[in-house]
Design a protein around this motif. Sequence first.
Motif, PDB file in Angstrom:
ATOM      1  N   VAL A 124     -57.572 -16.936  -9.456  1.00  0.00           N
ATOM      2  CA  VAL A 124     -58.303 -15.669  -9.173  1.00  0.00           C
ATOM      3  C   VAL A 124     -57.308 -14.391  -9.424  1.00  0.00           C
ATOM      4  CG1 VAL A 124     -59.712 -14.278  -7.296  1.00  0.00           C
ATOM      5  CG2 VAL A 124     -59.815 -16.777  -7.741  1.00  0.00           C
ATOM      6  N   ILE A 125     -56.384 -14.571  -8.861  1.00  0.00           N
ATOM      7  CA  ILE A 125     -55.411 -13.463  -9.198  1.00  0.00           C
ATOM      8  C   ILE A 125     -55.037 -13.212 -10.719  1.00  0.00           C
ATOM      9  CG2 ILE A 125     -52.928 -12.593  -8.761  1.00  0.00           C
ATOM     10  CD1 ILE A 125     -53.024 -14.474  -5.839  1.00  0.00           C
ATOM     11  N   GLU A 126     -54.847 -14.175 -11.485  1.00  0.00           N
ATOM     12  CA  GLU A 126     -54.757 -14.018 -12.781  1.00  0.00           C
ATOM     13  C   GLU A 126     -55.879 -13.321 -13.531  1.00  0.00           C
ATOM     14  OE1 GLU A 126     -52.701 -17.425 -15.156  1.00  0.00           O
ATOM     15  OE2 GLU A 126     -54.879 -17.482 -16.118  1.00  0.00           O
ATOM     16  N   ALA A 147     -59.249 -12.163  -1.420  1.00  0.00           N
ATOM     17  CA  ALA A 147     -59.054 -12.184  -2.774  1.00  0.00           C
ATOM     18  C   ALA A 147     -59.437 -10.770  -3.480  1.00  0.00           C
ATOM     19  CB  ALA A 147     -60.228 -13.122  -3.239  1.00  0.00           C
ATOM     20  N   PRO A 148     -58.758 -10.442  -4.371  1.00  0.00           N
ATOM     21  CA  PRO A 148     -59.146  -9.201  -5.152  1.00  0.00           C
ATOM     22  C   PRO A 148     -60.242  -9.166  -6.028  1.00  0.00           C
ATOM     23  CG  PRO A 148     -57.573 -10.341  -6.282  1.00  0.00           C
ATOM     24  CD  PRO A 148     -57.808 -11.158  -5.235  1.00  0.00           C
ATOM     25  N   LEU A 187     -48.090  -7.932  -4.033  1.00  0.00           N
ATOM     26  CA  LEU A 187     -48.869  -8.052  -2.477  1.00  0.00           C
ATOM     27  C   LEU A 187     -50.211  -7.881  -2.183  1.00  0.00           C
ATOM     28  CD1 LEU A 187     -46.205  -5.305  -0.977  1.00  0.00           C
ATOM     29  CD2 LEU A 187     -46.261  -7.596  -0.548  1.00  0.00           C
ATOM     30  N   VAL A 188     -50.726  -8.157  -3.376  1.00  0.00           N
ATOM     31  CA  VAL A 188     -52.247  -7.792  -3.596  1.00  0.00           C
ATOM     32  C   VAL A 188     -53.101  -8.608  -2.296  1.00  0.00           C
ATOM     33  CG1 VAL A 188     -52.471  -9.852  -5.139  1.00  0.00           C
ATOM     34  CG2 VAL A 188     -54.212  -8.146  -5.079  1.00  0.00           C
TER      35      VAL A 188
END
Length: 316
Positions: free
Chosen positions: A239-241, A296-297, A288-289
């Motif tokens: 998800v971060i990717e 989750a971003p 630090l997202v």
Amino acid sequence: MGGRTRAVVAAAVLLVAGACGGSGGGGSAGGTGVYGDPGAEGAGTTAPRAGAGAASAGGSRAPATTGADRGAGGGGGSAAAPTATAPRVGASGSSGAGGAAKQVTVSGPPGSYARPLLRTGDGQAILLDLLAQEGAALRPSAVDHLVAVLKRESGKAVTTSSTTIPDGPQQWTADDLTATADQRSANKATPDRHVVHVLAVHGTYEQAGVLGIAVRGDVYAVFTDEVGKAGSPLVPAAVIEEAVSTHELGHVLGLVDLVLDTNRGDPDHPGHSKSRGSVMYWAVDSDLVTQVIGGAPATDFDADDRADLAAMRSGK
Ligand SMILES: [Zn+2]
């Protein structure tokens, strides 16, 4: 190292700044680097952007690169930053797009290639040129997402090309990234087909805490090992990717206010959205997202971002 120092208190702000602003800073600048390096500084910060544009035109890649993202980062410390964005755009626009829309100058800062990429009638296709080190490639799901988003926002045909590139430095500078893109890519832009180079590499950016960074109008990078470390059971690295690779694409597409002057950008983090619901939120390309966002971003642009992209698509 300077990085450690700031890591404590200023962590949130500085690291992020670093993430986006860091590119220009160069390793030497160190923690306060964004402003520390005179050369970079000019390019990086606000007003400088104009400088960046000019510089890029002249052939100096480094300043240009940093410009957009760095300005973003620098914003954390400089009140002037907000203004910077707009000017910068202008600068890059003039130096980049110039009078001839077909003359694509990709050596400008992030955002300088946005209008050609988006504008209807300016080329029919976009190639996402995926340049990945062995074992560092973006997941197919992230690539599919990038293709879908870019196709949706540009209205153009979007294809991909995958190339494996050799090992590189453990710690990358913006120049390393742009040089690698130039040396390893066999895909050049033409009036009909634009090219965005997406590097997926091991190692880290020269400034701590950076998961991804846009370093030139047509080049951005994702540090996939760092992305992996930022993942957790609650927020998978996948998800971060997706978020980071889309966030950097957003900078290449001129978000937020790297091209337009909507005044909706985050004054504390130029080049970014104030909305946590946008993939262009400032913390997205920082390690630090998940802590800053508390989960989750976002992995896609929000309505405001999309309105900006639509405006550029229609020629504004
Ligand atoms: Zn950013």
